[in-house]
Scaffold this motif. Structure first.
Motif, PDB file in Angstrom:
ATOM      1  N   LEU A 395     -44.023  71.583 -49.689  1.00  0.00           N
ATOM      2  CA  LEU A 395     -44.116  70.152 -49.448  1.00  0.00           C
ATOM      3  C   LEU A 395     -42.987  69.451 -50.195  1.00  0.00           C
ATOM      4  N   ALA A 396     -42.467  68.380 -49.601  1.00  0.00           N
ATOM      5  CA  ALA A 396     -41.374  67.609 -50.212  1.00  0.00           C
ATOM      6  C   ALA A 396     -41.969  66.510 -51.077  1.00  0.00           C
ATOM      7  N   VAL A 397     -42.397  66.853 -52.277  1.00  0.00           N
ATOM      8  CA  VAL A 397     -43.071  65.915 -53.163  1.00  0.00           C
ATOM      9  C   VAL A 397     -42.146  65.459 -54.282  1.00  0.00           C
ATOM     10  N   LEU A 398     -42.526  64.362 -54.906  1.00  0.00           N
ATOM     11  CA  LEU A 398     -41.930  63.880 -56.147  1.00  0.00           C
ATOM     12  C   LEU A 398     -43.071  63.544 -57.100  1.00  0.00           C
ATOM     13  N   PRO A 399     -42.825  63.477 -58.405  1.00  0.00           N
ATOM     14  CA  PRO A 399     -43.887  63.077 -59.324  1.00  0.00           C
ATOM     15  C   PRO A 399     -44.446  61.690 -58.974  1.00  0.00           C
ATOM     16  N   PHE A 400     -45.764  61.536 -59.093  1.00  0.00           N
ATOM     17  CA  PHE A 400     -46.410  60.278 -58.731  1.00  0.00           C
ATOM     18  C   PHE A 400     -45.894  59.123 -59.582  1.00  0.00           C
ATOM     19  N   GLN A 402     -43.033  58.555 -60.290  1.00  0.00           N
ATOM     20  CA  GLN A 402     -41.752  58.152 -59.717  1.00  0.00           C
ATOM     21  C   GLN A 402     -41.909  57.594 -58.305  1.00  0.00           C
ATOM     22  N   ALA A 403     -42.836  58.162 -57.526  1.00  0.00           N
ATOM     23  CA  ALA A 403     -43.004  57.779 -56.123  1.00  0.00           C
ATOM     24  C   ALA A 403     -44.477  57.854 -55.749  1.00  0.00           C
ATOM     25  N   ARG A 404     -45.082  56.700 -55.405  1.00  0.00           N
ATOM     26  CA  ARG A 404     -46.518  56.671 -55.151  1.00  0.00           C
ATOM     27  C   ARG A 404     -46.898  57.457 -53.912  1.00  0.00           C
ATOM     28  N   VAL A 405     -46.158  57.322 -52.822  1.00  0.00           N
ATOM     29  CA  VAL A 405     -46.532  57.998 -51.577  1.00  0.00           C
ATOM     30  C   VAL A 405     -46.156  59.474 -51.631  1.00  0.00           C
ATOM     31  N   LEU A 406     -44.932  59.762 -52.023  1.00  0.00           N
ATOM     32  CA  LEU A 406     -44.466  61.151 -52.080  1.00  0.00           C
ATOM     33  C   LEU A 406     -45.203  61.957 -53.146  1.00  0.00           C
ATOM     34  N   GLY A 407     -45.761  61.279 -54.138  1.00  0.00           N
ATOM     35  CA  GLY A 407     -46.412  61.982 -55.241  1.00  0.00           C
ATOM     36  C   GLY A 407     -47.915  62.047 -55.147  1.00  0.00           C
ATOM     37  N   SER A 408     -48.487  61.704 -54.004  1.00  0.00           N
ATOM     38  CA  SER A 408     -49.951  61.708 -53.876  1.00  0.00           C
ATOM     39  C   SER A 408     -50.394  62.539 -52.685  1.00  0.00           C
ATOM     40  N   ALA A 415     -64.745  73.423 -45.190  1.00  0.00           N
ATOM     41  CA  ALA A 415     -65.981  73.629 -44.438  1.00  0.00           C
ATOM     42  C   ALA A 415     -66.633  72.311 -44.043  1.00  0.00           C
ATOM     43  N   SER A 416     -66.808  71.416 -45.033  1.00  0.00           N
ATOM     44  CA  SER A 416     -67.507  70.157 -44.764  1.00  0.00           C
ATOM     45  C   SER A 416     -66.576  69.054 -44.278  1.00  0.00           C
ATOM     46  N   HIS A 417     -65.258  69.225 -44.503  1.00  0.00           N
ATOM     47  CA  HIS A 417     -64.232  68.231 -44.147  1.00  0.00           C
ATOM     48  C   HIS A 417     -64.383  66.935 -44.942  1.00  0.00           C
ATOM     49  N   LYS A 418     -65.070  66.982 -46.068  1.00  0.00           N
ATOM     50  CA  LYS A 418     -65.191  65.819 -46.947  1.00  0.00           C
ATOM     51  C   LYS A 418     -63.984  65.729 -47.867  1.00  0.00           C
ATOM     52  N   THR A 419     -63.580  64.509 -48.179  1.00  0.00           N
ATOM     53  CA  THR A 419     -62.521  64.318 -49.161  1.00  0.00           C
ATOM     54  C   THR A 419     -63.035  64.785 -50.514  1.00  0.00           C
ATOM     55  N   ALA A 420     -62.363  65.770 -51.095  1.00  0.00           N
ATOM     56  CA  ALA A 420     -62.858  66.383 -52.319  1.00  0.00           C
ATOM     57  C   ALA A 420     -62.158  65.899 -53.574  1.00  0.00           C
ATOM     58  N   GLY A 421     -60.875  65.536 -53.473  1.00  0.00           N
ATOM     59  CA  GLY A 421     -60.162  65.122 -54.675  1.00  0.00           C
ATOM     60  C   GLY A 421     -58.898  64.344 -54.346  1.00  0.00           C
ATOM     61  N   ALA A 422     -58.515  63.474 -55.265  1.00  0.00           N
ATOM     62  CA  ALA A 422     -57.240  62.750 -55.183  1.00  0.00           C
ATOM     63  C   ALA A 422     -56.266  63.431 -56.122  1.00  0.00           C
ATOM     64  N   VAL A 423     -55.103  63.809 -55.614  1.00  0.00           N
ATOM     65  CA  VAL A 423     -54.119  64.591 -56.351  1.00  0.00           C
ATOM     66  C   VAL A 423     -52.883  63.745 -56.624  1.00  0.00           C
ATOM     67  N   LEU A 424     -52.486  63.683 -57.881  1.00  0.00           N
ATOM     68  CA  LEU A 424     -51.295  62.954 -58.296  1.00  0.00           C
ATOM     69  C   LEU A 424     -50.328  63.956 -58.921  1.00  0.00           C
ATOM     70  N   VAL A 425     -49.175  64.125 -58.300  1.00  0.00           N
ATOM     71  CA  VAL A 425     -48.213  65.157 -58.701  1.00  0.00           C
ATOM     72  C   VAL A 425     -47.598  64.797 -60.058  1.00  0.00           C
ATOM     73  N   ARG A 426     -47.524  65.791 -60.927  1.00  0.00           N
ATOM     74  CA  ARG A 426     -46.896  65.645 -62.232  1.00  0.00           C
ATOM     75  C   ARG A 426     -45.534  66.339 -62.222  1.00  0.00           C
ATOM     76  N   PRO A 427     -44.648  65.992 -63.148  1.00  0.00           N
ATOM     77  CA  PRO A 427     -43.353  66.677 -63.215  1.00  0.00           C
ATOM     78  C   PRO A 427     -43.550  68.175 -63.390  1.00  0.00           C
ATOM     79  N   ALA A 428     -42.684  68.952 -62.765  1.00  0.00           N
ATOM     80  CA  ALA A 428     -42.769  70.414 -62.865  1.00  0.00           C
ATOM     81  C   ALA A 428     -42.500  70.861 -64.299  1.00  0.00           C
ATOM     82  N   LYS A 429     -43.098  71.985 -64.684  1.00  0.00           N
ATOM     83  CA  LYS A 429     -42.874  72.507 -66.020  1.00  0.00           C
ATOM     84  C   LYS A 429     -41.415  72.920 -66.189  1.00  0.00           C
ATOM     85  N   ALA A 430     -40.887  72.660 -67.367  1.00  0.00           N
ATOM     86  CA  ALA A 430     -39.493  73.018 -67.628  1.00  0.00           C
ATOM     87  C   ALA A 430     -39.318  74.518 -67.686  1.00  0.00           C
TER      88      ALA A 430
END
Length: 430
Positions: A395-400, A402-408, A415-430
């Motif tokens: 996926l072409a992501v950026l840290p949240f 830095q970028a709200r849409v690209l980072g979320s 199985a249930s198709h329920k929204t399970a979690g909101a994910v906010l991308v963090r900077p990659a480990k060095a």
């Protein structure tokens, strides 16, 4: 805490009310609507109970909400003053409906966190805030909601309103400092009586507070700035196969969506993700199909100079965009009743693109009381933690940050198709 760094703007402000259950969120919104004369008389007459106006019924419209006296889903209402227009989201306070609050907060410019003074040990200077007050505030910070206002409600119902506001506001300020919250103001209000909501309290310097009313604070709050400074990124939502508009697309397909970052204009070089094909933008149409430049936060239709394979879920990116990745370090607000555990696989939605995501590792869970990072084997419902995800496809992501849409992203149960979690991308480990 006083108002600081607030610039006046004429843009419509989208804000939510949140906090613990029965803190008076729906009543506060009802008060804003009534005192700004945004409610018709026949509507007002329809929310009478035993001869009294129940302001909460102006937003709690579901049958289940009226029967139980609680807010379940997010209700949106609109009003305006002489200087500004507002869109209000009334978010539920119950823990089981935290996912609804997260949904509303993800697109909000500001949030009013209500605190019910009668639920706290207000005579104690070291009083403890309610868990949902802390949880909602932390979620607002994670979701980068720029304007947070604490409103201490029901002070008309305590014996010493000034002492209660002094002790409660001191604990709110201490919590905000320790959590790194950017709180614009803390204001005492009575949503029931209308004090310090639209009009000032009847008693001068009520609670020792001589600042602006809640409405005056909201009128001055800034809106969320789109990510204009980033490289162009555009999630394709819909492909118009044969354009019938009077543009110069020359029968080529038009790719519609909302610009996530940067801006696009005719002549720009782009690449299609994930195929990697490149093309030149031949024309850009705005939301009313007029040609021109379109920036982040606005809908656009993009015509390319040649036919390439593009479909819903693909991204059109600047050729200088950061490389895609299959491993994500992320903060997760877990919303499902089934706990998140390592090894589980979910659907991940990024823009309009779906990929499988596996939970590789849980780094830690955030203790909302102490703000300490604790070791965890799983994340229960309404927990906040840091995890590592392995994706089936890049996926072409950026840290949240830095970028709200690209980072979320959101995680969806396969199985249930329920929204399970909101994910906010963090900077990659060095």
């Amino acid at each position: 805490m006083t108002i600081s760094n607030i610039s006046s703007t004429a843009s419509a402000l989208k804000f939510i009310t949140c906090g613990s259950v029965d803190d008076g969120k729906s009543t506060l919104i009802g008060r804003l609507l009534v005192d700004t004369r945004a409610v018709l008389q026949d509507h007002l007459a329809g929310v009478q109970r035993q001869g009294q106006t129940d302001l909460a019924l102006l937003t709690d419209g579901l049958t289940a909400e009226r029967e139980q006296g609680i807010t379940i889903d997010v209700a949106y209402r609109y009003f305006s003053t002489e200087t500004r227009k507002f869109i209000i989201g009334d978010a539920p306070g119950h823990e089981q409906y935290t996912r609804n609050m997260v949904t509303a907060a993800s697109s909000a410019d500001a949030a009013v966190v209500l605190i019910d003074a009668t639920k706290l040990d207000w005579k104690n200077p070291a009083l403890a805030l309610l868990p949902q007050t802390r949880r909602h505030s932390l979620l607002l910070q994670l979701l980068r909601v720029p304007g947070i206002v604490f409103a201490v409600n029901k002070l008309d119902a305590v014996d010493d309103a000034a002492l209660a506001f002094q002790h409660i506001s001191a604990q709110l300020n201490a919590f905000a400092r320790s959590a790194g919250l950017n709180v614009h103001a803390t204001v005492p209000v009575s949503a029931l009586k209308g004090w310090n909501v639209v009009d000032a309290a009847e008693q001068k310097n009520w609670c020792g507070y001589a600042g602006p009313t809640l409405l005056q604070i909201l009128e001055a709050l800034p809106t969320t700035a789109p990510d204009h400074a980033l490289p162009f990124a555009f999630p394709v939502q819909w492909v118009e196969k044969f354009s019938s508009s009077a543009d110069t697309s020359q029968g080529r397909r038009v790719f519609w969506g909302r610009v996530a970052a940067g801006a696009v204009q005719a002549g720009d070089e782009i690449k299609v993700f994930p195929s990697g094909q490149t093309a030149t933008v031949a024309q850009v149409l705005d939301h009313v199909r007029q040609p021109g430049t379109v920036g982040a936060g606005h809908s656009a239709g993009i015509v390319l100079d040649r036919e390439v394979d593009v479909s819903r879920g693909d991204w059109l990116l600047s050729t200088g965009h950061a490389p895609a990745t299959q491993t994500l370090q992320a903060t997760v607000a877990w919303l499902d009743d089934e706990p998140l555990v390592p090894g589980r696989v979910y659907w991940a939605l990024h823009g309009h693109r779906w990929v499988k995501a596996k939970v590789a590792h849980i780094a830690h869970r955030l203790n909302i009381q102490t703000l300490a990072e604790e070791a965890a084997q799983q994340l229960e419902a309404n927990s906040i933690g840091h995890v590592e995800l392995t994706l089936q496809a890049p996926l072409a992501v950026l840290p949240f940050a830095q970028a709200r849409v690209l980072g979320s992203l959101i995680l969806v149960d396969t199985a249930s198709h329920k929204t399970a979690g909101a994910v906010l991308v963090r900077p990659a480990k060095a």
